[in-house]
Design a protein around this motif. Structure first.
Motif, mmCIF file in Angstrom:
data_model
loop_
_atom_site.group_PDB
_atom_site.id
_atom_site.type_symbol
_atom_site.label_atom_id
_atom_site.label_comp_id
_atom_site.label_asym_id
_atom_site.label_seq_id
_atom_site.Cartn_x
_atom_site.Cartn_y
_atom_site.Cartn_z
ATOM 1 N N VAL A 2 0.838 -1.204 0.000
ATOM 2 C CA VAL A 2 0.000 0.000 0.000
ATOM 3 C C VAL A 2 0.873 1.253 0.000
ATOM 4 O O VAL A 2 0.590 2.226 -0.712
ATOM 5 C CB VAL A 2 -0.950 -0.017 1.220
ATOM 6 C CG1 VAL A 2 -1.654 1.325 1.371
ATOM 7 C CG2 VAL A 2 -1.968 -1.137 1.080
ATOM 8 N N LEU A 3 1.943 1.238 0.797
ATOM 9 C CA LEU A 3 2.852 2.382 0.833
ATOM 10 C C LEU A 3 3.501 2.605 -0.521
ATOM 11 O O LEU A 3 3.614 3.748 -1.000
ATOM 12 C CB LEU A 3 3.907 2.151 1.913
ATOM 13 C CG LEU A 3 4.890 3.288 2.177
ATOM 14 C CD1 LEU A 3 4.160 4.526 2.680
ATOM 15 C CD2 LEU A 3 5.949 2.858 3.182
ATOM 16 N N ARG A 4 3.940 1.526 -1.158
ATOM 17 C CA ARG A 4 4.541 1.639 -2.492
ATOM 18 C C ARG A 4 3.535 2.182 -3.500
ATOM 19 O O ARG A 4 3.850 3.049 -4.316
ATOM 20 C CB ARG A 4 5.034 0.261 -2.934
ATOM 21 C CG ARG A 4 5.650 0.235 -4.338
ATOM 22 C CD ARG A 4 5.909 -1.184 -4.790
ATOM 23 N NE ARG A 4 4.691 -1.954 -4.857
ATOM 24 C CZ ARG A 4 3.867 -1.933 -5.907
ATOM 25 N NH1 ARG A 4 4.128 -1.147 -6.944
ATOM 26 N NH2 ARG A 4 2.766 -2.665 -5.915
ATOM 27 N N LEU A 5 2.302 1.705 -3.420
ATOM 28 C CA LEU A 5 1.275 2.139 -4.363
ATOM 29 C C LEU A 5 0.943 3.614 -4.182
ATOM 30 O O LEU A 5 0.643 4.313 -5.157
ATOM 31 C CB LEU A 5 0.024 1.282 -4.172
ATOM 32 C CG LEU A 5 -1.125 1.509 -5.154
ATOM 33 C CD1 LEU A 5 -0.693 1.172 -6.583
ATOM 34 C CD2 LEU A 5 -2.329 0.655 -4.762
ATOM 35 N N GLY B 14 1.400 -0.425 -9.732
ATOM 36 C CA GLY B 14 1.969 0.804 -10.249
ATOM 37 C C GLY B 14 3.480 0.811 -10.200
ATOM 38 O O GLY B 14 4.121 -0.024 -9.565
ATOM 39 N N ALA B 15 4.074 1.772 -10.892
ATOM 40 C CA ALA B 15 5.527 1.897 -10.933
ATOM 41 C C ALA B 15 5.888 3.375 -10.851
ATOM 42 O O ALA B 15 5.049 4.265 -11.013
ATOM 43 C CB ALA B 15 6.082 1.280 -12.208
ATOM 44 N N GLY B 16 7.176 3.646 -10.631
ATOM 45 C CA GLY B 16 7.635 5.017 -10.549
ATOM 46 C C GLY B 16 7.469 5.583 -9.144
ATOM 47 O O GLY B 16 7.035 4.902 -8.212
ATOM 48 N N PHE B 17 7.819 6.855 -9.019
ATOM 49 C CA PHE B 17 7.739 7.518 -7.712
ATOM 50 C C PHE B 17 7.302 8.959 -7.919
ATOM 51 O O PHE B 17 7.845 9.677 -8.760
ATOM 52 C CB PHE B 17 9.090 7.476 -6.996
ATOM 53 C CG PHE B 17 9.083 8.164 -5.661
ATOM 54 C CD1 PHE B 17 8.710 7.470 -4.534
ATOM 55 C CD2 PHE B 17 9.437 9.512 -5.554
ATOM 56 C CE1 PHE B 17 8.697 8.100 -3.286
ATOM 57 C CE2 PHE B 17 9.422 10.142 -4.316
ATOM 58 C CZ PHE B 17 9.048 9.439 -3.184
ATOM 59 N N THR B 18 6.312 9.391 -7.127
ATOM 60 C CA THR B 18 5.847 10.766 -7.179
ATOM 61 C C THR B 18 5.152 11.124 -5.870
ATOM 62 O O THR B 18 4.587 10.241 -5.191
ATOM 63 C CB THR B 18 4.868 10.971 -8.352
ATOM 64 O OG1 THR B 18 4.465 12.346 -8.373
ATOM 65 C CG2 THR B 18 3.646 10.097 -8.216
ATOM 66 N N LEU B 19 5.217 12.400 -5.514
ATOM 67 C CA LEU B 19 4.504 12.916 -4.345
ATOM 68 C C LEU B 19 3.219 13.635 -4.739
ATOM 69 O O LEU B 19 2.547 14.207 -3.879
ATOM 70 C CB LEU B 19 5.405 13.873 -3.564
ATOM 71 C CG LEU B 19 6.644 13.257 -2.909
ATOM 72 C CD1 LEU B 19 7.507 14.361 -2.302
ATOM 73 C CD2 LEU B 19 6.246 12.254 -1.840
#
Length: 301
Positions: A44-47, A59-64
């Motif tokens: 859940v944290l990763r998502l 999902g993939a990648g990282f964004t705030l």
């Protein structure tokens, strides 16, 4: 005794000591928590930080961006504040209602104690949905509460308790009562009666004894009950879903709306992480404050 018997006894003692070691005894619980709580929570944290489409679970990648959008939305902030103050109010009401009941349990005889504990635990024998519908029947326009208010002349027409803060506070307080009553009853039963007798001998009234003797000694019990009650109130889903409805959202019903109704998995993951952070931070601050209170009232050598 032969060498073989000596070796056998030593191996048996070693096996028993290994089985009795605290580190080994907690392994099954740790494994269960890892597979059923920690790993899903990490997913859940990763998502919640995923840069993929909101409807994609993997999902993939990282964004705030999702967190920024969530906290910039006035509706989200309003829902968080509503959830927080309703949980606090429900916990306080549960503590006030549970205190005299816990005194009756602690000071009653064996038969009375068993009866009162059974009554307190009785609602837990049914599902949350059944209990919520019971509250709906009591608080409805044709329910006994409105009938009593009309009979006493307090109101001139039925009051709309449902689908608002009143229903949520009453329902939450009712659901967490057993979790508050039992720690308080245990704490009251452990209070040395000689302390109360000494306070009475010195001229303290019953109210003064409660304020200066009983409540300070109950700080650990109050902390235990209120922590559980607040956590259950803040994370409850069935109660606000049935008593608050879709028109009066709290953070858990908003989470369910995003995930189950809109299939917006990433926003739902963000809400879940925010909810977890609120509970952890609030409980940490509250526990630290209660610990200072407990140390202040602790006996000094």
């Amino acid at each position: 005794m032969s060498d073989r018997e000596t070796i056998s006894m030593r191996s048996g003692n070693l096996g028993r000591s290994v089985l009795a070691s605290p580190a080994l005894l907690v392994v099954p619980t740790i494994l269960l928590l890892l597979f059923t709580y920690v790993w899903p929570l990490l997913q859940v944290l990763r998502l919640s930080f995923s840069a993929a489409d909101a409807s994609v679970l993997d999902g993939a990648g990282f964004t705030l961006k999702h967190y920024i959008d969530f906290f910039l939305d006035p509706t989200s902030l309003r829902v968080i504040w509503r959830s927080f103050w309703i949980s606090i109010a429900s916990t306080i009401i549960a503590l006030v209602v549970a205190y005299p009941y816990a005194i009756s349990i602690a000071r009653g005889g064996p038969m009375m104690r068993r009866l009162l504990i059974s009554i307190a635990l009785l609602p837990m024998t049914t599902s949350g949905v059944v209990r919520a519908y019971g509250v709906i029947m009591v608080l409805g326009r044709e329910g006994p509460l409105n009938a009593l208010l009309l009979t006493l002349g307090i109101v001139s027409r039925p009051v709309e308790f449902l689908y608002g803060p009143a229903a949520l506070i009453i329902g939450n307080a009712y659901f967490v009562l057993p979790f508050v009553i039992l720690p308080l009853a245990t704490g009251i039963a452990r209070i040395d009666r000689r302390l109360l007798d000494a306070a009475s001998t010195l001229g303290a009234t019953r109210l003064a004894m409660t304020r200066t003797v009983t409540l300070p000694l109950l700080v650990p019990a109050i902390a235990a009950g209120s922590v559980v009650a607040f956590t259950l109130n803040m994370t409850a889903f069935v109660t606000p879903g049935l008593l608050g409805g879709q028109g009066y959202l709290v953070i858990t019903t908003l989470l369910g709306q995003q995930m189950f109704a809109l299939a917006n998995w990433i926003t739902g993951a963000v809400i879940a992480v925010v909810l977890l952070a609120i509970v952890i931070v609030t409980m940490s601050v509250y526990q630290a404050w209660m610990d200072r209170k407990a140390k202040f009232y602790a006996p000094r050598s």
